[in-house]
Scaffold this motif. Structure first.
Motif, PDB file in Angstrom:
ATOM      1  N   LEU A   8      40.012 -42.199  13.264  1.00 55.36           N
ATOM      2  CA  LEU A   8      41.029 -41.331  13.297  1.00 55.36           C
ATOM      3  C   LEU A   8      40.768 -40.354  14.523  1.00 55.36           C
ATOM      4  O   LEU A   8      41.554 -40.162  15.257  1.00 55.36           O
ATOM      5  CB  LEU A   8      41.242 -40.546  12.210  1.00 55.36           C
ATOM      6  CG  LEU A   8      41.633 -41.247  10.938  1.00 55.36           C
ATOM      7  CD1 LEU A   8      41.724 -40.081   9.536  1.00 55.36           C
ATOM      8  CD2 LEU A   8      43.096 -41.863  11.149  1.00 55.36           C
ATOM      9  N   ILE A   9      39.567 -39.939  14.796  1.00 54.19           N
ATOM     10  CA  ILE A   9      39.293 -38.883  15.983  1.00 54.19           C
ATOM     11  C   ILE A   9      39.319 -39.671  17.099  1.00 54.19           C
ATOM     12  O   ILE A   9      39.618 -39.291  18.332  1.00 54.19           O
ATOM     13  CB  ILE A   9      37.797 -37.992  15.599  1.00 54.19           C
ATOM     14  CG1 ILE A   9      37.880 -36.836  16.564  1.00 54.19           C
ATOM     15  CG2 ILE A   9      36.832 -39.143  15.849  1.00 54.19           C
ATOM     16  CD1 ILE A   9      38.713 -35.554  16.158  1.00 54.19           C
ATOM     17  N   TYR A  10      38.750 -40.846  17.255  1.00 56.07           N
ATOM     18  CA  TYR A  10      38.940 -41.759  18.358  1.00 56.07           C
ATOM     19  C   TYR A  10      40.511 -42.060  18.551  1.00 56.07           C
ATOM     20  O   TYR A  10      40.560 -42.136  19.824  1.00 56.07           O
ATOM     21  CB  TYR A  10      38.224 -42.975  18.319  1.00 56.07           C
ATOM     22  CG  TYR A  10      38.239 -44.023  19.557  1.00 56.07           C
ATOM     23  CD1 TYR A  10      37.492 -43.627  20.668  1.00 56.07           C
ATOM     24  CD2 TYR A  10      39.056 -45.120  19.319  1.00 56.07           C
ATOM     25  CE1 TYR A  10      37.493 -44.542  21.692  1.00 56.07           C
ATOM     26  CE2 TYR A  10      38.882 -45.963  20.579  1.00 56.07           C
ATOM     27  CZ  TYR A  10      38.427 -45.594  21.818  1.00 56.07           C
ATOM     28  OH  TYR A  10      38.547 -46.362  22.937  1.00 56.07           O
ATOM     29  N   THR A  11      41.031 -42.388  17.798  1.00 55.45           N
ATOM     30  CA  THR A  11      42.512 -42.757  17.879  1.00 55.45           C
ATOM     31  C   THR A  11      43.293 -41.418  18.354  1.00 55.45           C
ATOM     32  O   THR A  11      44.256 -41.472  19.446  1.00 55.45           O
ATOM     33  CB  THR A  11      43.305 -43.209  16.549  1.00 55.45           C
ATOM     34  OG1 THR A  11      42.759 -44.408  16.136  1.00 55.45           O
ATOM     35  CG2 THR A  11      44.784 -43.557  16.948  1.00 55.45           C
ATOM     36  N   LEU A 107      36.436 -33.076  22.237  1.00 58.25           N
ATOM     37  CA  LEU A 107      36.762 -33.793  20.927  1.00 58.25           C
ATOM     38  C   LEU A 107      35.603 -34.127  20.190  1.00 58.25           C
ATOM     39  O   LEU A 107      34.506 -34.736  20.852  1.00 58.25           O
ATOM     40  CB  LEU A 107      37.598 -34.642  21.019  1.00 58.25           C
ATOM     41  CG  LEU A 107      39.187 -34.073  21.474  1.00 58.25           C
ATOM     42  CD1 LEU A 107      40.077 -35.376  21.584  1.00 58.25           C
ATOM     43  CD2 LEU A 107      39.538 -33.102  20.521  1.00 58.25           C
ATOM     44  N   ASP A 108      35.512 -34.414  18.992  1.00 59.85           N
ATOM     45  CA  ASP A 108      34.344 -34.691  18.160  1.00 59.85           C
ATOM     46  C   ASP A 108      34.081 -36.358  17.970  1.00 59.85           C
ATOM     47  O   ASP A 108      33.811 -36.877  16.836  1.00 59.85           O
ATOM     48  CB  ASP A 108      34.544 -34.187  16.530  1.00 59.85           C
ATOM     49  CG  ASP A 108      33.388 -34.434  15.835  1.00 59.85           C
ATOM     50  OD1 ASP A 108      32.051 -34.083  16.295  1.00 59.85           O
ATOM     51  OD2 ASP A 108      33.346 -34.560  14.638  1.00 59.85           O
ATOM     52  N   THR A 109      34.080 -36.951  19.226  1.00 57.92           N
ATOM     53  CA  THR A 109      33.698 -38.191  19.101  1.00 57.92           C
ATOM     54  C   THR A 109      32.216 -38.497  19.290  1.00 57.92           C
ATOM     55  O   THR A 109      31.641 -37.441  19.950  1.00 57.92           O
ATOM     56  CB  THR A 109      34.489 -39.174  20.499  1.00 57.92           C
ATOM     57  OG1 THR A 109      34.061 -38.508  21.593  1.00 57.92           O
ATOM     58  CG2 THR A 109      35.905 -38.998  20.171  1.00 57.92           C
ATOM     59  N   ASN A 135      30.709 -35.037  13.380  1.00 60.27           N
ATOM     60  CA  ASN A 135      29.870 -35.759  14.519  1.00 60.27           C
ATOM     61  C   ASN A 135      29.016 -34.688  15.227  1.00 60.27           C
ATOM     62  O   ASN A 135      27.874 -34.874  15.550  1.00 60.27           O
ATOM     63  CB  ASN A 135      30.423 -36.542  15.595  1.00 60.27           C
ATOM     64  CG  ASN A 135      31.190 -37.796  14.856  1.00 60.27           C
ATOM     65  OD1 ASN A 135      30.516 -38.475  14.181  1.00 60.27           O
ATOM     66  ND2 ASN A 135      32.481 -38.269  15.448  1.00 60.27           N
ATOM     67  N   TYR A 136      29.456 -33.480  15.462  1.00 56.36           N
ATOM     68  CA  TYR A 136      28.782 -32.259  15.924  1.00 56.36           C
ATOM     69  C   TYR A 136      27.636 -32.078  15.076  1.00 56.36           C
ATOM     70  O   TYR A 136      26.187 -31.994  15.395  1.00 56.36           O
ATOM     71  CB  TYR A 136      29.607 -31.192  16.244  1.00 56.36           C
ATOM     72  CG  TYR A 136      30.187 -31.424  17.684  1.00 56.36           C
ATOM     73  CD1 TYR A 136      29.367 -31.064  18.941  1.00 56.36           C
ATOM     74  CD2 TYR A 136      31.222 -31.708  17.868  1.00 56.36           C
ATOM     75  CE1 TYR A 136      29.854 -31.320  20.120  1.00 56.36           C
ATOM     76  CE2 TYR A 136      32.135 -31.631  19.079  1.00 56.36           C
ATOM     77  CZ  TYR A 136      31.194 -31.600  20.424  1.00 56.36           C
ATOM     78  OH  TYR A 136      31.858 -31.923  21.450  1.00 56.36           O
ATOM     79  N   LEU A 137      27.928 -31.860  13.826  1.00 57.31           N
ATOM     80  CA  LEU A 137      27.019 -31.280  12.878  1.00 57.31           C
ATOM     81  C   LEU A 137      25.906 -32.302  12.509  1.00 57.31           C
ATOM     82  O   LEU A 137      24.598 -32.105  12.167  1.00 57.31           O
ATOM     83  CB  LEU A 137      27.918 -30.987  11.430  1.00 57.31           C
ATOM     84  CG  LEU A 137      28.784 -29.787  11.658  1.00 57.31           C
ATOM     85  CD1 LEU A 137      29.388 -29.508  10.127  1.00 57.31           C
ATOM     86  CD2 LEU A 137      27.810 -28.671  11.972  1.00 57.31           C
ATOM     87  N   ASN A 138      26.412 -33.510  12.310  1.00 55.10           N
ATOM     88  CA  ASN A 138      25.185 -34.575  11.926  1.00 55.10           C
ATOM     89  C   ASN A 138      24.353 -34.969  13.202  1.00 55.10           C
ATOM     90  O   ASN A 138      23.083 -35.081  13.133  1.00 55.10           O
ATOM     91  CB  ASN A 138      25.830 -35.795  11.656  1.00 55.10           C
ATOM     92  CG  ASN A 138      26.523 -35.929  10.318  1.00 55.10           C
ATOM     93  OD1 ASN A 138      25.521 -36.072   9.435  1.00 55.10           O
ATOM     94  ND2 ASN A 138      27.635 -36.179  10.109  1.00 55.10           N
ATOM     95  N   GLN A 139      24.885 -34.740  14.598  1.00 56.85           N
ATOM     96  CA  GLN A 139      24.042 -34.951  15.697  1.00 56.85           C
ATOM     97  C   GLN A 139      23.024 -33.630  15.671  1.00 56.85           C
ATOM     98  O   GLN A 139      21.863 -33.673  16.105  1.00 56.85           O
ATOM     99  CB  GLN A 139      24.803 -35.066  16.883  1.00 56.85           C
ATOM    100  CG  GLN A 139      24.043 -35.498  17.943  1.00 56.85           C
ATOM    101  CD  GLN A 139      23.190 -36.711  18.045  1.00 56.85           C
ATOM    102  OE1 GLN A 139      21.974 -36.844  18.326  1.00 56.85           O
ATOM    103  NE2 GLN A 139      23.789 -37.694  17.362  1.00 56.85           N
TER     104      GLN A 139
END
Length: 196
Positions: A8-11, A107-109, A135-139
């Protein structure tokens, strides 16, 4: 859920590239993000020590000011990076004197996250109030960068807590310190405990 989110975020990132044709605000949103890495490169050297603050918009930034001021006093050799999600925050505060670099948050890609964190390389991160970007939090967790949430306010009707409690609980666990006030839904703590 992560697979669906990333799709969804990529789209959304592809769709958003078309929106500047229809909205002045979206033009700022898209074009401003094109400058983020250049601004960081200009103001943040690879050898600099940094602390990153993120606020969605102007109100969140204003709430974070006392913390930013205190951190600047306590960490005088660090540079401060402030990011905004919204044009209404960035355009008003892009020339603030508290930060050494003020930028739009990409954006959170996954690719954006890696590039942004490489440029900022923060010693720790402070999110103000609402922003939960998986994705920010996981990285940040993967890179063992301490991550804090301040001034959080949560209500049962918010999207974070509505129908996605288990997924959201996993995100909450990625913060090292979590300062918030909350009107909790019945199943929130149960889901949170189950995920620990």
């Amino acid at each position: 859920m992560p697979v669906i989110y990333n799709f969804l975020i990529y789209t959304a990132s592809l769709f958003i590239k078309l929106t500047p044709f229809f909205s002045k605000k979206m033009q700022l949103f898209v074009n401003g993000r094109k400058q983020t890495l250049a601004v960081l490169k200009q103001n943040i050297a690879p050898t600099d020590k940094t602390i990153w603050f993120h606020a969605a918009s102007l109100g969140e930034y204003e709430q974070g000011i006392p913390v930013i001021e205190t951190v600047k006093t306590e960490y005088p050799t660090h540079k401060i990076v402030v990011s905004f999600f919204s044009p209404s925050g960035y355009e008003i505060k892009k020339n603030n004197t508290l930060a050494d670099a003020t930028v739009y948050l990409p954006l959170d890609t996954k690719s954006n996250v890696k590039a942004f964190l490489k440029a900022v390389h923060p010693d720790f991160v402070v999110f103000v109030k609402y922003e939960f970007w998986p994705n920010y939090l996981n990285q940040l967790r993967k890179q063992q960068i301490p991550t804090y949430l301040i001034s959080g306010i949560f209500r049962p009707e918010q999207i974070f807590l509505n129908g996605t409690v288990v997924f959201t609980a996993k995100l909450y666990r990625l913060f090292d310190i979590f300062l918030f006030r909350m009107k909790r839904p019945k199943n929130f703590y149960k889901a949170l405990v189950l995920q620990m």
